[in-house]
Design a protein around this motif. Structure first.
Motif, short mmCIF file in Angstrom:
data_model
loop_
_atom_site.label_atom_id
_atom_site.label_comp_id
_atom_site.label_asym_id
_atom_site.label_seq_id
_atom_site.Cartn_x
_atom_site.Cartn_y
_atom_site.Cartn_z
N ALA A 63 24.59 17.33 37.68
CA ALA A 63 24.48 17.11 39.19
C ALA A 63 25.38 17.71 39.62
O ALA A 63 25.03 18.24 40.77
CB ALA A 63 23.76 15.51 39.52
N ILE A 64 26.45 17.46 39.21
CA ILE A 64 27.60 17.83 40.19
C ILE A 64 28.12 19.00 40.29
O ILE A 64 27.68 19.96 40.98
CB ILE A 64 29.12 16.84 40.10
CG1 ILE A 64 28.79 15.27 39.91
CG2 ILE A 64 30.43 17.41 40.55
CD1 ILE A 64 28.93 14.90 41.69
N LEU A 66 25.71 21.44 39.14
CA LEU A 66 24.44 22.22 40.23
C LEU A 66 24.91 22.14 41.49
O LEU A 66 24.82 22.91 42.40
CB LEU A 66 23.59 20.92 39.39
CG LEU A 66 21.95 22.45 40.04
CD1 LEU A 66 21.95 23.78 39.51
CD2 LEU A 66 21.08 21.19 40.15
N ILE A 67 25.37 20.74 41.87
CA ILE A 67 25.99 20.44 43.55
C ILE A 67 26.69 21.44 43.97
O ILE A 67 26.42 21.83 44.52
CB ILE A 67 25.82 19.40 44.36
CG1 ILE A 67 24.25 18.35 43.84
CG2 ILE A 67 26.29 19.05 45.79
CD1 ILE A 67 25.04 16.84 44.53
N TYR A 68 27.92 22.10 42.90
CA TYR A 68 28.71 22.88 43.50
C TYR A 68 28.32 24.10 43.32
O TYR A 68 28.75 25.37 44.35
CB TYR A 68 29.93 22.75 42.15
CG TYR A 68 30.56 23.55 42.90
CD1 TYR A 68 31.97 23.58 43.20
CD2 TYR A 68 31.61 24.55 41.87
CE1 TYR A 68 33.39 23.97 43.60
CE2 TYR A 68 32.12 25.40 42.11
CZ TYR A 68 32.95 25.08 42.90
OH TYR A 68 34.02 26.45 43.07
N LEU A 70 24.80 25.08 43.98
CA LEU A 70 24.41 25.29 44.35
C LEU A 70 25.32 24.87 46.81
O LEU A 70 25.05 25.82 47.20
CB LEU A 70 23.65 24.13 45.31
CG LEU A 70 22.18 24.16 44.42
CD1 LEU A 70 21.36 23.27 44.46
CD2 LEU A 70 21.38 25.27 44.54
N MET A 71 26.36 25.14 46.54
CA MET A 71 27.22 24.59 47.97
C MET A 71 27.56 26.46 47.97
O MET A 71 27.73 26.31 49.49
CB MET A 71 28.11 24.40 47.85
CG MET A 71 28.03 22.84 47.91
SD MET A 71 29.73 21.48 47.99
CE MET A 71 30.92 22.45 47.79
N LEU A 78 19.67 21.31 50.48
CA LEU A 78 19.22 21.95 49.14
C LEU A 78 20.29 20.85 48.29
O LEU A 78 19.94 20.46 47.57
CB LEU A 78 20.02 23.11 48.90
CG LEU A 78 19.15 24.01 47.27
CD1 LEU A 78 17.33 23.60 47.32
CD2 LEU A 78 19.27 24.99 47.23
N HIS A 79 21.19 20.59 48.64
CA HIS A 79 21.82 19.30 47.87
C HIS A 79 20.68 17.74 47.81
O HIS A 79 21.20 17.50 46.65
CB HIS A 79 23.43 19.58 47.69
CG HIS A 79 23.27 18.39 49.57
ND1 HIS A 79 23.57 19.54 50.41
CD2 HIS A 79 24.18 17.72 50.00
CE1 HIS A 79 23.51 18.31 51.62
NE2 HIS A 79 24.25 17.62 51.25
N VAL A 82 18.73 18.21 44.95
CA VAL A 82 19.07 18.04 43.84
C VAL A 82 19.26 15.94 43.57
O VAL A 82 19.39 16.09 42.55
CB VAL A 82 20.40 18.28 43.57
CG1 VAL A 82 21.64 18.84 42.20
CG2 VAL A 82 20.37 19.97 43.46
N MET A 83 20.06 15.84 44.60
CA MET A 83 20.68 14.31 44.33
C MET A 83 19.38 13.10 44.22
O MET A 83 19.20 12.40 43.24
CB MET A 83 21.68 13.85 45.88
CG MET A 83 22.78 14.54 45.62
SD MET A 83 24.13 14.07 47.42
CE MET A 83 23.62 14.64 47.94
#
Length: 177
Positions: A63-64, A66-68, A70-71, A78-79, A82-83
């Protein structure tokens, strides 16, 4: 951001309140539950706890990551999706592990404590970082960094408690299905 955190906290509390109906939704015919239930190593509370620990680590770091990534896209909010998906996936896998475990209540608590301790370790790390937070240069404002660490502490401590409650406690029929 605080309203999103509050909504998430309330959502997790609702999951814990309605834990039994949620665990009854996942049946014994689930392939993952069947494979774990038949695996001899999974019935050892230490090994199944380490499996849960590793599963928590994989889900968290995926998850981290993917969030990174997507940033980099610069698409707002969008994050948050994901969360939301990461929390749902974690709760789903915790319910599967809850259903797959068949052992004594004491060993279930041990398994759950070992597995959910991943989030406890993260909470301790974030508290340590917050306690030792220092500016990178004179006049550096540490407010946003401290807010981020406080939110991380809240999220990981809630994840620890939620994982522990879902995988560690059962009533009657939900132990074996």
């Amino acid at each position: 951001m605080s309203s999103i955190l509050l909504i998430g906290f309330v959502g997790v509390m609702l999951v814990l309140i309605f834990k039994r109906p949620l665990t009854n939704q996942v049946g014994k015919d689930n392939r993952f539950v069947h494979k774990l239930r038949n695996a001899e190593w999974f019935q050892n509370h230490w090994l199944s706890g380490l499996f849960l620990f590793g599963l928590n680590a994989v889900l968290f770091f995926a998850a981290i990551l993917l969030i990174y990534l997507l940033m980099k896209l610069m698409i707002p909010f969008l994050h948050l999706f994901v969360m939301f998906i990461a929390v749902g996936a974690s709760i789903y896998f915790w319910i599967l592990i809850h259903k797959a475990w068949s052992g004594s209540r004491k060993n279930r608590l041990k398994m759950s404590a070992v597995g959910s301790s991943f989030y406890l370790v993260l909470t301790i790390v974030f508290v340590f970082w917050l306690k030792n937070l220092k500016p990178a240069y004179p006049g550096d404002d540490m407010f946003m960094a401290s807010i981020g660490l406080v939110i991380a502490i809240i999220v990981t401590s809630v994840a620890f408690l939620t994982c522990f409650v879902i995988t560690g406690f059962s009533k009657g029929k939900t132990v074996n299905g």
